[in-house]
Write an enzyme that holds these catalytic residues in place. Structure first.
Site, PDB file in Angstrom:
ATOM      1  N   LEU A 101      -2.539   9.013  -4.963  1.00 33.71           N
ATOM      2  CA  LEU A 101      -3.239   7.767  -4.645  1.00 33.71           C
ATOM      3  C   LEU A 101      -2.357   7.010  -3.656  1.00 33.71           C
ATOM      4  O   LEU A 101      -1.124   7.115  -3.718  1.00 33.71           O
ATOM      5  CB  LEU A 101      -3.432   6.916  -5.903  1.00 33.71           C
ATOM      6  CG  LEU A 101      -4.434   7.433  -6.949  1.00 33.71           C
ATOM      7  CD1 LEU A 101      -4.439   6.531  -8.179  1.00 33.71           C
ATOM      8  CD2 LEU A 101      -5.843   7.544  -6.377  1.00 33.71           C
ATOM      9  N   ASP A 102      -2.989   6.238  -2.784  1.00 32.41           N
ATOM     10  CA  ASP A 102      -2.218   5.408  -1.844  1.00 32.41           C
ATOM     11  C   ASP A 102      -1.340   4.427  -2.614  1.00 32.41           C
ATOM     12  O   ASP A 102      -1.653   4.074  -3.749  1.00 32.41           O
ATOM     13  CB  ASP A 102      -3.136   4.521  -0.985  1.00 32.41           C
ATOM     14  CG  ASP A 102      -4.121   5.318  -0.168  1.00 32.41           C
ATOM     15  OD1 ASP A 102      -3.827   6.471   0.131  1.00 32.41           O
ATOM     16  OD2 ASP A 102      -5.180   4.736   0.151  1.00 32.41           O
ATOM     17  N   TYR A 103      -0.339   3.915  -1.910  1.00 28.35           N
ATOM     18  CA  TYR A 103       0.565   2.911  -2.471  1.00 28.35           C
ATOM     19  C   TYR A 103      -0.217   1.729  -3.068  1.00 28.35           C
ATOM     20  O   TYR A 103       0.082   1.236  -4.144  1.00 28.35           O
ATOM     21  CB  TYR A 103       1.477   2.451  -1.331  1.00 28.35           C
ATOM     22  CG  TYR A 103       2.541   1.480  -1.705  1.00 28.35           C
ATOM     23  CD1 TYR A 103       3.648   1.890  -2.439  1.00 28.35           C
ATOM     24  CD2 TYR A 103       2.470   0.154  -1.294  1.00 28.35           C
ATOM     25  CE1 TYR A 103       4.646   0.991  -2.778  1.00 28.35           C
ATOM     26  CE2 TYR A 103       3.460  -0.751  -1.622  1.00 28.35           C
ATOM     27  CZ  TYR A 103       4.543  -0.313  -2.365  1.00 28.35           C
ATOM     28  OH  TYR A 103       5.523  -1.201  -2.692  1.00 28.35           O
ATOM     29  N   THR A 105      -3.409   1.703  -4.032  1.00 29.64           N
ATOM     30  CA  THR A 105      -4.525   2.070  -4.924  1.00 29.64           C
ATOM     31  C   THR A 105      -3.984   2.180  -6.341  1.00 29.64           C
ATOM     32  O   THR A 105      -2.854   2.597  -6.549  1.00 29.64           O
ATOM     33  CB  THR A 105      -5.126   3.426  -4.489  1.00 29.64           C
ATOM     34  OG1 THR A 105      -5.540   3.326  -3.131  1.00 29.64           O
ATOM     35  CG2 THR A 105      -6.317   3.813  -5.350  1.00 29.64           C
ATOM     36  N   ARG A 189     -10.958   4.450   1.595  1.00 28.49           N
ATOM     37  CA  ARG A 189     -10.629   3.316   2.477  1.00 28.49           C
ATOM     38  C   ARG A 189     -11.230   3.522   3.867  1.00 28.49           C
ATOM     39  O   ARG A 189     -11.776   2.592   4.471  1.00 28.49           O
ATOM     40  CB  ARG A 189      -9.109   3.142   2.586  1.00 28.49           C
ATOM     41  CG  ARG A 189      -8.493   2.628   1.303  1.00 28.49           C
ATOM     42  CD  ARG A 189      -7.006   2.358   1.434  1.00 28.49           C
ATOM     43  NE  ARG A 189      -6.440   2.126   0.118  1.00 28.49           N
ATOM     44  CZ  ARG A 189      -6.471   0.952  -0.523  1.00 28.49           C
ATOM     45  NH1 ARG A 189      -7.005  -0.103   0.048  1.00 28.49           N
ATOM     46  NH2 ARG A 189      -5.941   0.847  -1.733  1.00 28.49           N
TER      47      ARG A 189
END
Ligand code: URA
Length: 235
Positions: A101-103, A105, A189
């Site tokens: 997961l993104d930073y 998220t 996103r």
């Protein structure tokens, strides 16, 4: 056992990433650098090291689900020195996450030291669904939802289609459910950016049949036998 399988089963990384480590010359067997992908090792006798760390097969397998908070990186060590999900987990085994997961998220991440299991679950053949809760600023039109369902076009390329449902709305924000079965980098996103919407919160709530459930932010627990079986069956 093939060297890449030995490395991924030992929790070093996914099979594909282990192939890269081998090609980059970071793996040594009995003190000798090995760059040949087909190398076979005797897991009982050979001493395998990656960047000077001795690698061994785990004595038991660990499968964890974590509620990743916003503001944590998913890599084992972050080049910017930021906190990582491994700071949240107290486990002696070398774990790696199945997908990332993104930073910014939050939500469900599955971690394991079982390379075979991770390879199976991440394999495109299974196309395991991932479900997200998305909060955006403002409203969203039915025509914009239709564009996302069909697959937004970014730089002339169509993104995979997504199941998108509007859940609720107030005068500031709209909440949606988004289900995708591929995992392209920053996919959700980018979908919303493409239609000019700004995401306030992005949270993964389900991978296949495994749900985040009532797990608090930063908490983790073992996957149940049933969850494991559902994951390897796919969808
Ligand atoms: N899609 C994104 O854009 N970010 C994530 O972290 C996961 C899915």
């Amino acid at each position: 056992m093939r060297l890449n399988k030995f490395l991924s089963n030992s929790g070093v990384a996914s099979r594909r990433k282990c192939d890269e480590l081998i090609k980059e010359g970071k793996v040594f067997v009995n003190g000798k650098q090995v760059k040949e992908l087909g190398t076979v090792v005797n897991e009982k006798k050979d001493k395998v090291t990656v960047e000077e760390k001795v690698i061994s097969l785990p004595s038991s397998f660990v499968y964890i689900k974590l509620n990743k908070p916003k503001g944590y990186a998913c890599s084992a060590s972050d080049e910017k020195g930021r906190k990582t999900i491994y700071d949240l987990i107290d486990c002696d085994e070398r774990l790696f996450s199945i997908g990332r997961l993104d930073y910014d998220t939050e939500g469900l991440i599955i971690l394991t030291n079982d390379g075979d299991f991770a390879n199976k679950v991440a394999h495109p053949k299974y196309n395991i669904e991932k479900e997200y809760r998305v909060t955006i600023e403002g409203d969203i039109k039915e025509s914009e939802l239709a564009v996302m369902r069909k697959g937004v076009v970014i730089d002339g390329e169509r993104m995979p289609s997504a199941r998108v449902e509007k859940l609720s709305q107030d005068d500031k924000y709209t909440k949606l459910s988004v289900v995708i079965d591929e995992g392209q980098n920053r996919q959700v996103r980018r979908m919303f950016e493409a239609i000019g919407k700004s995401i306030r919160l992005l949270k993964r709530v389900r991978i296949g049949q495994v749900r985040l459930g009532g797990l608090s932010r930063g908490d983790y627990k073992d996957l149940t036998e049933e969850e494991l079986n559902l994951l390897v069956r796919g969808k």
